[in-house]
Design a protein around this motif. Structure first.
Motif, short mmCIF file in Angstrom:
data_model
loop_
_atom_site.label_atom_id
_atom_site.label_comp_id
_atom_site.label_asym_id
_atom_site.label_seq_id
_atom_site.Cartn_x
_atom_site.Cartn_y
_atom_site.Cartn_z
N THR A 154 0.84 -1.21 0.00
CA THR A 154 0.00 0.00 0.00
C THR A 154 0.87 1.26 0.00
OG1 THR A 154 -1.80 -1.16 1.13
CG2 THR A 154 -1.83 1.24 1.23
N THR A 155 1.93 1.27 0.84
CA THR A 155 2.83 2.44 0.85
C THR A 155 3.54 2.56 -0.49
OG1 THR A 155 4.59 1.14 1.89
CG2 THR A 155 3.22 2.49 3.34
N ALA A 156 3.95 1.42 -1.06
CA ALA A 156 4.67 1.44 -2.35
C ALA A 156 3.78 2.01 -3.44
CB ALA A 156 5.14 0.03 -2.72
N TYR A 157 2.51 1.59 -3.47
CA TYR A 157 1.59 2.06 -4.52
C TYR A 157 1.35 3.56 -4.43
CZ TYR A 157 -2.61 2.77 -7.29
OH TYR A 157 -3.51 3.24 -8.22
N TRP A 158 0.96 4.04 -3.25
CA TRP A 158 0.62 5.46 -3.13
C TRP A 158 1.84 6.37 -3.27
CZ3 TRP A 158 -4.11 7.16 -3.70
CH2 TRP A 158 -5.18 6.30 -3.45
N SER A 159 3.01 5.87 -2.91
CA SER A 159 4.20 6.73 -3.04
C SER A 159 4.61 6.90 -4.51
CB SER A 159 5.37 6.16 -2.22
OG SER A 159 5.70 4.86 -2.66
N GLU A 160 4.05 6.08 -5.40
CA GLU A 160 4.36 6.20 -6.83
C GLU A 160 3.39 7.13 -7.56
OE1 GLU A 160 4.43 2.40 -8.69
OE2 GLU A 160 6.34 1.80 -7.81
N ILE A 161 2.28 7.50 -6.91
CA ILE A 161 1.24 8.29 -7.58
C ILE A 161 1.49 9.78 -7.37
CG2 ILE A 161 -1.22 8.89 -7.62
CD1 ILE A 161 -1.86 6.04 -6.98
N SER A 162 1.56 10.52 -8.46
CA SER A 162 1.66 11.97 -8.38
C SER A 162 0.23 12.53 -8.39
CB SER A 162 2.45 12.53 -9.57
OG SER A 162 3.80 12.22 -9.44
N LEU A 163 -0.18 13.11 -7.26
CA LEU A 163 -1.52 13.67 -7.15
C LEU A 163 -1.50 15.15 -7.52
CD1 LEU A 163 -2.53 12.07 -3.74
CD2 LEU A 163 -3.38 11.40 -6.00
N PRO A 164 -2.54 15.63 -8.22
CA PRO A 164 -2.60 17.07 -8.52
C PRO A 164 -2.61 17.88 -7.23
CG PRO A 164 -4.22 15.85 -9.82
CD PRO A 164 -3.67 14.90 -8.79
N HIS A 165 -1.86 18.96 -7.23
CA HIS A 165 -1.78 19.83 -6.06
C HIS A 165 -1.95 21.26 -6.52
CE1 HIS A 165 -0.59 21.40 -2.18
NE2 HIS A 165 0.37 22.10 -2.75
N GLY A 166 -2.97 21.93 -6.01
CA GLY A 166 -3.23 23.29 -6.48
C GLY A 166 -3.67 23.28 -7.93
N THR A 167 -3.30 24.31 -8.66
CA THR A 167 -3.76 24.42 -10.05
C THR A 167 -2.70 24.04 -11.09
OG1 THR A 167 -3.17 26.76 -10.01
CG2 THR A 167 -5.47 26.20 -9.54
N HIS A 168 -1.47 23.73 -10.65
CA HIS A 168 -0.47 23.43 -11.69
C HIS A 168 0.65 22.49 -11.28
CE1 HIS A 168 0.92 26.99 -9.48
NE2 HIS A 168 2.13 26.51 -9.68
N THR A 169 0.62 21.94 -10.06
CA THR A 169 1.72 21.04 -9.67
C THR A 169 1.17 19.66 -9.29
OG1 THR A 169 1.61 21.79 -7.37
CG2 THR A 169 3.19 22.92 -8.81
N PHE A 170 2.08 18.69 -9.24
CA PHE A 170 1.75 17.32 -8.85
C PHE A 170 2.78 16.85 -7.83
CE2 PHE A 170 -0.31 17.78 -12.88
CZ PHE A 170 -1.36 16.88 -12.90
N HIS A 171 2.35 16.07 -6.85
CA HIS A 171 3.31 15.42 -5.95
C HIS A 171 2.66 14.21 -5.28
CE1 HIS A 171 1.88 18.55 -2.76
NE2 HIS A 171 1.11 17.49 -2.71
N ALA A 172 3.52 13.27 -4.83
CA ALA A 172 3.02 12.10 -4.12
C ALA A 172 2.61 12.53 -2.72
CB ALA A 172 4.10 11.03 -4.05
N ALA A 173 1.55 11.89 -2.18
CA ALA A 173 1.07 12.25 -0.85
C ALA A 173 0.50 11.03 -0.14
CB ALA A 173 -0.01 13.34 -0.96
N CYS A 174 0.47 11.09 1.17
CA CYS A 174 -0.13 10.01 1.98
C CYS A 174 -1.65 10.05 1.77
CB CYS A 174 0.20 10.23 3.46
SG CYS A 174 -0.78 9.20 4.59
N PRO A 175 -2.28 8.92 1.43
CA PRO A 175 -3.73 8.94 1.18
C PRO A 175 -4.55 9.21 2.44
CG PRO A 175 -2.94 6.67 1.21
CD PRO A 175 -1.72 7.56 1.27
N PHE A 176 -3.95 8.93 3.62
CA PHE A 176 -4.69 9.09 4.88
C PHE A 176 -4.74 10.54 5.37
CE2 PHE A 176 -2.84 4.77 4.88
CZ PHE A 176 -4.01 4.03 4.89
N CYS A 177 -3.77 11.37 4.95
CA CYS A 177 -3.76 12.76 5.42
C CYS A 177 -3.40 13.76 4.32
CB CYS A 177 -2.80 12.92 6.59
SG CYS A 177 -1.05 12.68 6.13
N ILE A 178 -3.11 13.26 3.12
CA ILE A 178 -2.78 14.06 1.93
C ILE A 178 -1.53 14.93 2.12
CG2 ILE A 178 -4.13 16.26 2.02
CD1 ILE A 178 -4.44 13.57 -0.70
N GLN A 179 -0.72 14.63 3.14
CA GLN A 179 0.53 15.38 3.35
C GLN A 179 1.55 14.94 2.30
OE1 GLN A 179 1.61 15.56 7.44
NE2 GLN A 179 3.66 16.35 7.05
#
Length: 427
Positions: free
Chosen positions: A384-409
């Protein structure tokens, strides 16, 4: 559980099985519930179930703005329609008719009746905005709609924009819009609706797919140069708007995870996570400095620091109880402190309390909680940690970064996660 139209739910032929569930939407950054608790249509999870009476719609007649039919379609509150404003003098109106084969569910920031699932901006760290703090939301009031087939295989398709209380969708002059080859109109909403379908399903072998933008008519496009650009991306004919187990939907301020009913049937339950917690605690992990026994608090006390709470140095993964070795003596202050030196291996890094991930829908398997996200300290299975750490989530209106699914940090470090090293009791 259902309100304002959602009481219209139909049960499966075998009534003992309850309603036919199409799937569930889960808000990323909510570890089992919203920070201030789930209330009415504003909650961390939303189940989409077959309604007693179909409420789906499909496009039918196209009108030019100068016709009486166009004006009638917009003013008729019983008639769904989408208006595309091309200029002050020209508007194209597309009428939508009832579709007895589908159910429609609408998602957005608005609390008006047409919205089935009210979504507000998610703040990293699983916190809510402070009372009285006004934050300009980037989530649309009527963000998107999901149309579910009422018969097997119960496919669910997503479309940008939702119908308002007058059953209209208006795309103004500044919105990206165009006429398609078949004469139908299409367009994009201001900040867009982005979707990512995982490859190889939502399982231990899952890999992230590519983020795409979904149009008002459900067509798939490559991302715009900026989130609100008036220039659309290139159309991707080979892909469609059908959601699959594990699809992510980004509304520019909140990201939702789609889990199918079949996928959820193979997902660990809260009861299973509780059993894993008890099994971990039964091993009596010990602090290598204070020699006191550590224990993860119950899932109900997931946000309250406990005196037996495990803490970890996230550079090396060594698990301790709270201690003041080489730092402050106050755990509350310590949780905000950036770096400490591990007494076991001298590695310097974040020293944080560990919290179990309580939202079972985020788990890709049912394995024991052995790894933690960095730097928040949420604990779950290795895959589970391996999967979510590979996903770049949209952040704001123009950036992407990986985040913890439980707190979105946002995640940090080389991999965004660490294997935890527990000390067994010496006796």
């Amino acid at each position: 559980m259902f309100s304002l139209g959602q009481e219209n739910i139909s049960t499966s032929p075998a009534s003992t099985k309850g309603p036919v569930k199409y799937g569930e939407l889960i808000v990323l950054g909510c570890n089992g519930s919203l920070p201030n608790g789930d209330k009415g249509r504003r909650k961390s999870r939303f189940a989409l179930c077959r309604r007693n009476k179909a409420n789906g719609v499909k496009p039918s007649t196209v009108h030019s703005s100068c016709t009486p039919q166009a004006a009638k379609a917009i003013s008729n509150k019983e008639q769904h329609s989408i208006s595309y404003t091309l200029s002050r003098a020209q508007t194209i109106v597309v009428e939508y008719t009832h579709d007895g084969n589908t159910d429609m569910f609408q998602i957005g920031r608005s609390t008006e009746n047409p919205i089935d699932f009210v979504v507000t901006d998610t703040v990293p760290g699983g916190q809510s905005h402070a009372d009285g703090q006004t934050v300009q939301s980037t989530i649309s009031r009527f963000a998107c709609r999901i149309i579910c087939q009422r018969t097997p295989p119960y496919s669910a398709r997503i479309y940008a924009a939702g119908f308002d209380a007058s059953k209209n969708i208006f795309l103004g002059e500044k919105a990206a819009k165009w006429r398609m080859q078949d004469g139908q109109m299409d367009g994009l909403t201001t900040n867009g609706v982005l979707v990512m379908h995982p490859r190889q399903g939502f399982s231990q072998n899952s890999k992230p797919g590519l983020w795409r933008e979904i149009s008002v008519c459900g067509n798939v496009f490559m991302l715009r140069e900026t989130r609100s650009s008036q220039q659309r991306g290139k159309m991707v004919d080979s892909e469609c708007n059908e959601l699959v187990d594990g699809s992510l939907i980004d509304l520019c301020g909140a990201t939702l995870l789609w889990r199918t009913a079949e996928g959820l049937a193979h997902t660990p339950t809260v009861k299973h996570l509780e059993a894993l917690r008890q099994e971990l605690n039964a091993g009596r992990p010990q602090c290598p400095v204070g020699f006191n026994t550590l224990a993860f608090p119950s899932l109900r006390r997931k946000d309250v620091l406990d005196e037996k709470q495990p803490w970890a140095y996230l550079r090396c993964g060594h698990v301790h109880g709270y201690h003041g070795w080489g730092g402050r003596r106050n755990p509350e202050v310590e949780a905000e402190c950036q770096e400490r030196e591990c007494p076991m291996c001298r590695a310097r890094g974040p020293y944080v309390p560990l919290w179990l991930g309580c939202e079972a829908g985020f788990y890709v398997d049912a394995e024991p909680p052995t790894h933690a996200f960095v730097p928040c300290g949420h604990v779950c299975s290795e895959k589970t940690t391996a999967y979510w750490s590979e996903i770049s989530l949209p952040h704001g209106t123009h950036t992407f970064h990986a985040a913890c699914p439980f707190c979105i940090q946002p995640l940090s470090g080389e991999t965004g996660c660490i294997r935890l090293i527990f000390q067994s009791p010496l006796d």
